[in-house]
Design a protein around this motif. Structure first.
Motif, mmCIF file in Angstrom:
data_model
loop_
_atom_site.group_PDB
_atom_site.id
_atom_site.type_symbol
_atom_site.label_atom_id
_atom_site.label_comp_id
_atom_site.label_asym_id
_atom_site.label_seq_id
_atom_site.Cartn_x
_atom_site.Cartn_y
_atom_site.Cartn_z
ATOM 1 N N LYS A 7 -17.381 39.963 74.771
ATOM 2 C CA LYS A 7 -18.684 40.117 75.428
ATOM 3 C C LYS A 7 -18.957 41.575 75.774
ATOM 4 N N GLY A 8 -20.225 41.926 75.899
ATOM 5 C CA GLY A 8 -20.605 43.223 76.425
ATOM 6 C C GLY A 8 -20.943 44.257 75.377
ATOM 7 N N THR A 9 -20.831 45.507 75.811
ATOM 8 C CA THR A 9 -21.185 46.643 74.959
ATOM 9 C C THR A 9 -20.010 47.596 74.843
ATOM 10 N N LYS A 10 -20.148 48.555 73.953
ATOM 11 C CA LYS A 10 -19.142 49.598 73.762
ATOM 12 C C LYS A 10 -19.877 50.913 73.547
ATOM 13 N N VAL A 11 -19.386 51.969 74.189
ATOM 14 C CA VAL A 11 -19.934 53.303 73.974
ATOM 15 C C VAL A 11 -19.127 53.963 72.866
ATOM 16 N N PHE A 12 -19.831 54.476 71.862
ATOM 17 C CA PHE A 12 -19.192 55.174 70.752
ATOM 18 C C PHE A 12 -19.696 56.605 70.686
ATOM 19 N N ALA A 13 -18.820 57.503 70.296
ATOM 20 C CA ALA A 13 -19.228 58.846 69.900
ATOM 21 C C ALA A 13 -19.430 58.767 68.394
ATOM 22 N N LEU A 14 -20.665 58.760 67.958
ATOM 23 C CA LEU A 14 -21.010 58.634 66.543
ATOM 24 C C LEU A 14 -21.078 60.034 65.941
ATOM 25 N N ALA A 15 -20.272 60.285 64.918
ATOM 26 C CA ALA A 15 -20.177 61.627 64.335
ATOM 27 C C ALA A 15 -19.968 61.523 62.833
ATOM 28 N N GLY A 16 -19.952 62.680 62.198
ATOM 29 C CA GLY A 16 -19.675 62.743 60.765
ATOM 30 C C GLY A 16 -20.944 62.776 59.942
ATOM 31 N N ALA A 17 -20.912 62.047 58.834
ATOM 32 C CA ALA A 17 -21.992 62.091 57.845
ATOM 33 C C ALA A 17 -23.121 61.135 58.211
ATOM 34 N N THR A 30 -22.231 44.531 66.696
ATOM 35 C CA THR A 30 -23.299 45.179 65.938
ATOM 36 C C THR A 30 -22.790 45.508 64.535
ATOM 37 N N PRO A 31 -23.507 45.105 63.501
ATOM 38 C CA PRO A 31 -23.059 45.398 62.131
ATOM 39 C C PRO A 31 -22.986 46.900 61.859
ATOM 40 N N LEU A 32 -22.033 47.285 61.056
ATOM 41 C CA LEU A 32 -21.823 48.690 60.727
ATOM 42 C C LEU A 32 -23.074 49.329 60.130
ATOM 43 N N GLY A 33 -23.755 48.622 59.248
ATOM 44 C CA GLY A 33 -24.958 49.161 58.633
ATOM 45 C C GLY A 33 -26.021 49.504 59.652
ATOM 46 N N GLU A 34 -26.153 48.687 60.680
ATOM 47 C CA GLU A 34 -27.122 48.962 61.743
ATOM 48 C C GLU A 34 -26.746 50.231 62.508
ATOM 49 N N ILE A 35 -25.460 50.418 62.756
ATOM 50 C CA ILE A 35 -25.003 51.613 63.464
ATOM 51 C C ILE A 35 -25.283 52.863 62.626
ATOM 52 N N ILE A 36 -24.938 52.813 61.346
ATOM 53 C CA ILE A 36 -25.082 53.990 60.481
ATOM 54 C C ILE A 36 -26.545 54.275 60.145
ATOM 55 N N TYR A 37 -27.295 53.252 59.737
ATOM 56 C CA TYR A 37 -28.636 53.490 59.206
ATOM 57 C C TYR A 37 -29.740 53.418 60.259
ATOM 58 N N ASP A 38 -29.649 52.490 61.198
ATOM 59 C CA ASP A 38 -30.705 52.371 62.201
ATOM 60 C C ASP A 38 -30.492 53.345 63.363
ATOM 61 N N ILE A 39 -29.292 53.371 63.898
ATOM 62 C CA ILE A 39 -28.999 54.237 65.047
ATOM 63 C C ILE A 39 -28.682 55.661 64.580
ATOM 64 N N GLY A 40 -27.858 55.787 63.541
ATOM 65 C CA GLY A 40 -27.441 57.101 63.057
ATOM 66 C C GLY A 40 -28.407 57.750 62.072
ATOM 67 N N GLY A 41 -29.461 57.063 61.714
ATOM 68 C CA GLY A 41 -30.464 57.653 60.835
ATOM 69 C C GLY A 41 -30.057 57.787 59.387
ATOM 70 N N GLY A 42 -28.962 57.136 58.986
ATOM 71 C CA GLY A 42 -28.530 57.167 57.592
ATOM 72 C C GLY A 42 -27.647 58.353 57.251
ATOM 73 N N ILE A 43 -27.230 58.406 56.006
ATOM 74 C CA ILE A 43 -26.344 59.450 55.501
ATOM 75 C C ILE A 43 -27.205 60.611 54.991
ATOM 76 N N PRO A 44 -26.879 61.846 55.360
ATOM 77 C CA PRO A 44 -27.684 62.992 54.908
ATOM 78 C C PRO A 44 -27.732 63.139 53.383
ATOM 79 N N ASN A 45 -28.807 63.710 52.926
ATOM 80 C CA ASN A 45 -29.010 64.064 51.519
ATOM 81 C C ASN A 45 -28.926 62.877 50.570
ATOM 82 N N GLY A 46 -29.185 61.684 51.057
ATOM 83 C CA GLY A 46 -29.205 60.506 50.205
ATOM 84 C C GLY A 46 -27.854 60.111 49.641
ATOM 85 N N LYS A 47 -26.768 60.636 50.212
ATOM 86 C CA LYS A 47 -25.428 60.308 49.699
ATOM 87 C C LYS A 47 -25.040 58.891 50.088
ATOM 88 N N LYS A 48 -24.028 58.374 49.410
ATOM 89 C CA LYS A 48 -23.562 57.019 49.649
ATOM 90 C C LYS A 48 -22.505 56.989 50.744
#
Length: 136
Positions: A7-17, A30-48
């Protein structure tokens, strides 16, 4: 909020690409894709996306082949990496996973407190065996 078992939430330091880095608080599960693409704004330069390293140096990596495994982000579930210190480093297609493995092996060996009986000899033996494999 969270999952049935965690239950509950977790605070993450989101870093990297990712385009947006920083501290984020998310519901556990929370699904990983939501963290990376919705919260983190996606991967720079269209990389995978290649992998995400979660939970500090003794945590684990979630590869692009199994991103759904991050969906649970449970502390005690052996099928998922541990959340640990709450760090998530996102890696793109240019990241060499051999270099990542080497970095974390060296870090854990060098920074271990050595108070746990198995640590001093165990890390050295594991790191030595792993380095031989990493060299090819």
């Amino acid at each position: 909020m969270g999952t049935e078992k965690s239950k509950g939430t977790k605070v993450f330091a989101l870093a990297g690409a990712v385009n947006v880095t920083g501290l984020v608080e998310i519901p556990i599960g929370t699904p990983l894709g939501e963290i990376i693409y919705d919260i983190g704004g996606g991967i720079p330069n269209g990389k995978k996306f290649k992998a995400a390293q979660i939970g500090g140096p003794s945590g684990g990596c979630i590869s692009a082949r199994a991103p759904e495994r991050a969906g649970g982000l449970r502390v005690a579930d052996r099928t998922r990496p541990i959340m640990g210190v709450g760090r998530m480093i996102v890696m793109d297609e240019d990241t060499c996973m051999v270099d990542v493995a080497r970095y974390f092996l060296d870090f854990v060996q060098d920074e271990s407190c050595g108070k746990w009986r198995a640590v001093p000899g165990g890390h050295e033996a594991y790191a030595g065996n792993s380095r031989a494999h990493l060299r090819g």
